[in-house]
Design a protein around this motif. Structure first.
Motif, mmCIF file in Angstrom:
data_model
loop_
_atom_site.group_PDB
_atom_site.id
_atom_site.type_symbol
_atom_site.label_atom_id
_atom_site.label_comp_id
_atom_site.label_asym_id
_atom_site.label_seq_id
_atom_site.Cartn_x
_atom_site.Cartn_y
_atom_site.Cartn_z
ATOM 1 N N ALA A 38 44.448 3.437 55.555
ATOM 2 C CA ALA A 38 45.932 3.507 55.424
ATOM 3 C C ALA A 38 46.005 2.510 57.140
ATOM 4 C CB ALA A 38 46.823 4.321 55.628
ATOM 5 N N ARG B 116 59.037 0.893 56.938
ATOM 6 C CA ARG B 116 57.827 0.681 55.414
ATOM 7 C C ARG B 116 58.613 -0.338 54.786
ATOM 8 N NH1 ARG B 116 52.997 1.375 52.777
ATOM 9 N NH2 ARG B 116 53.024 -0.391 51.573
ATOM 10 N N ARG C 53 54.832 8.705 48.755
ATOM 11 C CA ARG C 53 54.574 9.612 49.889
ATOM 12 C C ARG C 53 54.585 11.040 49.567
ATOM 13 N NH1 ARG C 53 52.958 8.052 55.071
ATOM 14 N NH2 ARG C 53 54.076 9.834 55.997
ATOM 15 N N GLU D 34 52.814 9.953 63.767
ATOM 16 C CA GLU D 34 53.267 11.423 62.214
ATOM 17 C C GLU D 34 51.445 11.652 62.192
ATOM 18 O OE1 GLU D 34 55.368 10.284 58.200
ATOM 19 O OE2 GLU D 34 53.466 9.226 58.414
ATOM 20 N N THR D 35 51.019 11.352 62.713
ATOM 21 C CA THR D 35 49.662 11.991 62.068
ATOM 22 C C THR D 35 48.875 13.352 63.512
ATOM 23 O OG1 THR D 35 49.197 10.202 61.397
ATOM 24 C CG2 THR D 35 47.533 11.724 61.344
ATOM 25 N N ARG E 41 52.624 5.642 61.553
ATOM 26 C CA ARG E 41 52.195 6.165 61.321
ATOM 27 C C ARG E 41 50.724 6.838 62.247
ATOM 28 N NH1 ARG E 41 50.402 5.352 56.182
ATOM 29 N NH2 ARG E 41 52.050 4.653 54.539
ATOM 30 N N THR F 225 47.357 2.463 51.539
ATOM 31 C CA THR F 225 48.375 3.437 52.455
ATOM 32 C C THR F 225 49.381 4.508 51.269
ATOM 33 O OG1 THR F 225 50.417 1.659 51.915
ATOM 34 C CG2 THR F 225 48.403 1.184 53.891
ATOM 35 N N TYR G 69 43.190 5.707 65.010
ATOM 36 C CA TYR G 69 44.084 6.035 64.008
ATOM 37 C C TYR G 69 43.416 4.742 62.485
ATOM 38 C CZ TYR G 69 47.219 5.599 59.944
ATOM 39 O OH TYR G 69 48.032 6.142 58.996
ATOM 40 N N SER H 268 54.590 0.203 61.943
ATOM 41 C CA SER H 268 54.154 1.241 60.940
ATOM 42 C C SER H 268 52.407 2.023 61.019
ATOM 43 C CB SER H 268 54.305 0.237 59.586
ATOM 44 O OG SER H 268 53.897 0.686 59.043
ATOM 45 N N GLN I 279 59.750 6.669 59.398
ATOM 46 C CA GLN I 279 58.408 5.295 58.595
ATOM 47 C C GLN I 279 58.974 4.901 57.358
ATOM 48 O OE1 GLN I 279 57.029 6.842 56.188
ATOM 49 N NE2 GLN I 279 55.643 5.472 56.510
ATOM 50 N N HIS J 278 47.589 10.485 53.999
ATOM 51 C CA HIS J 278 48.972 10.966 55.349
ATOM 52 C C HIS J 278 48.713 12.698 55.680
ATOM 53 C CE1 HIS J 278 50.835 8.493 51.701
ATOM 54 N NE2 HIS J 278 49.902 8.092 52.350
#
Lengths: 185, 337
Positions: free
Chosen positions: B135, B54, B333, B114-115, B111, B182, B129, B107, B50, A114
């Motif tokens: 994850a 999920r 998260r 988002e990363t 992610r 994850t 990724y 998903s 997100q 994350h």
């Protein structure tokens, strides 16, 4: 029936244990300390900003980023990838300029995958000799042509996957069930 | 999109309850957690999108597990009665498995974006990724399991119970296993225990929610079958309630206790993680009360084949379960400190 279920469950637990004991830490990283510290007053600008977390940081291109903002929104982070060493990340910083408060916004990729972000501020008490980095807009202009040739946009793949899955399921259920099991989605 | 057969409202109410509950849970969870200003913020769309994707993934997977458990709950001794139900359940499971596979892949993409919001999102970036982050690998493995289920499910829809129910249960549950990777399910210390505890939590929640949803959606209006299946499910649900509560509290408290920045009694109410955890405990309490109501007030009547208000009560319970799922996604998260 209960015997079968308990057998299944014990199989699952055993498999779980076997599969999952290997990967590393999975919790969100927490910032333990930093150099310079949040709120510190410094006579000379730091050459780098070091963030130390309670767990390892994921290394990888563009995973860990920082922006050091000075007066008037000027940027002072140096180009180039940060160095990840176990639990800490070292971000290179340009020589600082005017005496003022600087704000560092960081985002690192936590051990659990994350993104974790945060902010720290420090004050430069004596003006340095540095000049700010080119603004992100200028930098983006320089980078954009190279980055754009990278391939088919991702939504094409997503649409393709949806079409393939939806169509596959539709025809598989239609074909086998003699037209009786219509469950298109 | 629903199955266009003899439409019974129970089916729509269960599905709607799960979906609306899940959405409400996500929004409630996001409302409870403080989101800090982020450098290169991926934007509100991703921050809400997100968890929604999920939650859809989790609910689809749960539906697959529940529909796979259904033949076990109904028994095999009366095919004339159970076969009409299973003729709906098998293709429905395939459809949900396809949704599961698709949302798992989606998903991964969300992610990956988002990363690294500042990197152009191409297939290369997504593959990178997956290669670097556990994850991503977990979600990919889950998607592969869902695809395997689609294949097995299609065979089952064509050939009936000659495809063993145990195989379908096993594949669907195996696909759930990589999902805890994850979230920050486990910690550096006590990693093994908390990971196993988390796996049991996920499996228990899926069997409980999926079982109830499948039963109410497909069997509630067939009193004869219900009188046989609901007592069986009631035992399973009691075990799941105990399992889910114990493992959930263990993991939640462990996560807070091991945090080096905040201390425990206070952090339950001052941190995003603590608040969402408290909300989930409230959900568990509600579910226990609703389950007790069905078990002790309705079940005796159902056993005597009398009409009851089961569908209404069960829909409330399923909706609360949906809320808990949405909260769970945010919780996995939520920042602890």
């Amino acid at each position: 029936m209960s015997r079968v279920v308990s057998l299944l469950l014990s199989c699952l637990v055993a498999l779980t244990a076997a599969v999952l004991t290997a990967p590393a830490a999975l919790a969100h990283n927490v910032l333990i300390s930093s150099d310079p510290k949040d709120g510190a007053a410094l006579e000379t600008g730091p050459q780098s900003i070091t963030l130390t977390f309670d767990q390892p940081v994921n290394a990888g291109e563009r995973f860990n980023t920082i922006s050091v903002l000075g007066p008037d929104g000027t940027h002072w982070e140096a180009a180039g990838e940060p160095t990840v060493r176990d639990n800490s990340v070292v971000f290179p910083v340009l020589p600082l300029g005017p005496a003022a408060e600087y704000t560092a916004n960081y985002r690192v990729l936590s051990a659990d995958g994350h993104p974790v972000s945060g902010q720290l501020k420090f004050t430069l008490t004596k003006a340095g000799t540095g000049t700010p980095a080119p603004t992100p807009a200028q930098a983006a202009d320089a980078v954009a042509p190279a980055g754009d040739g990278g391939g088919v946009p991702i939504w094409v793949w997503i649409a393709g996957a949806a079409l393939l899955l939806g169509g596959g399921v539709f025809f598989a259920l239609r074909g086998g069930g003699g037209g009786k099991e219509d469950a298109g989605r | 999109m629903t199955l266009n057969r003899t439409t019974t409202p129970a089916r729509h109410r269960v599905l709607g309850g799960l979906l609306l509950g899940g959405l409400a849970g996500v929004l409630l969870g996001l409302g409870l957690s403080t989101t800090s200003a982020v450098v290169g913020d991926p934007g509100v769309v991703v921050q809400v999108g997100q968890p929604v994707v999920r939650t859809l993934l989790d609910l689809a997977a749960t539906a697959v597990v529940g529909l796979s458990l259904l033949p076990k709950l109904l028994g095999f001794s009366r095919p004339a009665l159970t076969e009409p139900v299973m003729r709906v359940a098998r293709p429905a499971a395939v459809v949900f498995a396809a949704v599961w596979a698709f949302t798992a892949l989606l998903s991964i993409v969300v992610r990956a974006y988002e990363t690294r919001p500042d990197v152009p999102l191409t297939l290369g970036a997504v593959v990178d990724y997956v290669q670097r982050v556990g994850a991503g690998q977990g979600l990919l493995f889950s998607a592969v399991c869902a695809l395997a289920y689609v294949w097995i499910g299609v065979l089952a829809a064509r050939n009936g119970e000659s495809v063993p129910a145990e195989l379908r249960i096993l594949v669907s549950m195996f696909g759930l296993l990589p999902l805890p990777i994850t979230g920050h399910a486990a910690n550096w210390k006590y990693h093994d225990y908390s990971m196993i505890s988390m796996e049991l939590h996920v499996l228990g929640a899926a069997a409980w929610t999926g079982g109830l949803a499948a039963l109410v959606a497909l069997v509630a209006h067939r009193r004869g079958l219900l009188a046989e299946a609901l007592p069986k499910f009631s035992k399973l649900a009691t075990a799941c309630l105990a399992l889910v509560s114990v493992t959930g509290v263990f993991n939640g408290v462990l996560e807070l206790a091991l945090n080096p920045v905040v201390t425990l009694p206070g952090s339950l109410f001052t941190t995003s993680y603590g608040l969402v955890l408290v909300a989930k405990v409230v959900c568990a309490g509600l579910l226990a009360a609703l389950g007790a109501n069905i078990r002790w007030r309705l079940l005796p009547h159902i056993a005597q084949h009398k009409p009851t208000a089961l569908v209404g009560w069960a829909c409330v319970e399923v909706t609360v379960m949906g809320v808990a799922f949405g909260l769970a996604v945010v919780l996995s998260r939520a920042p602890v400190a």
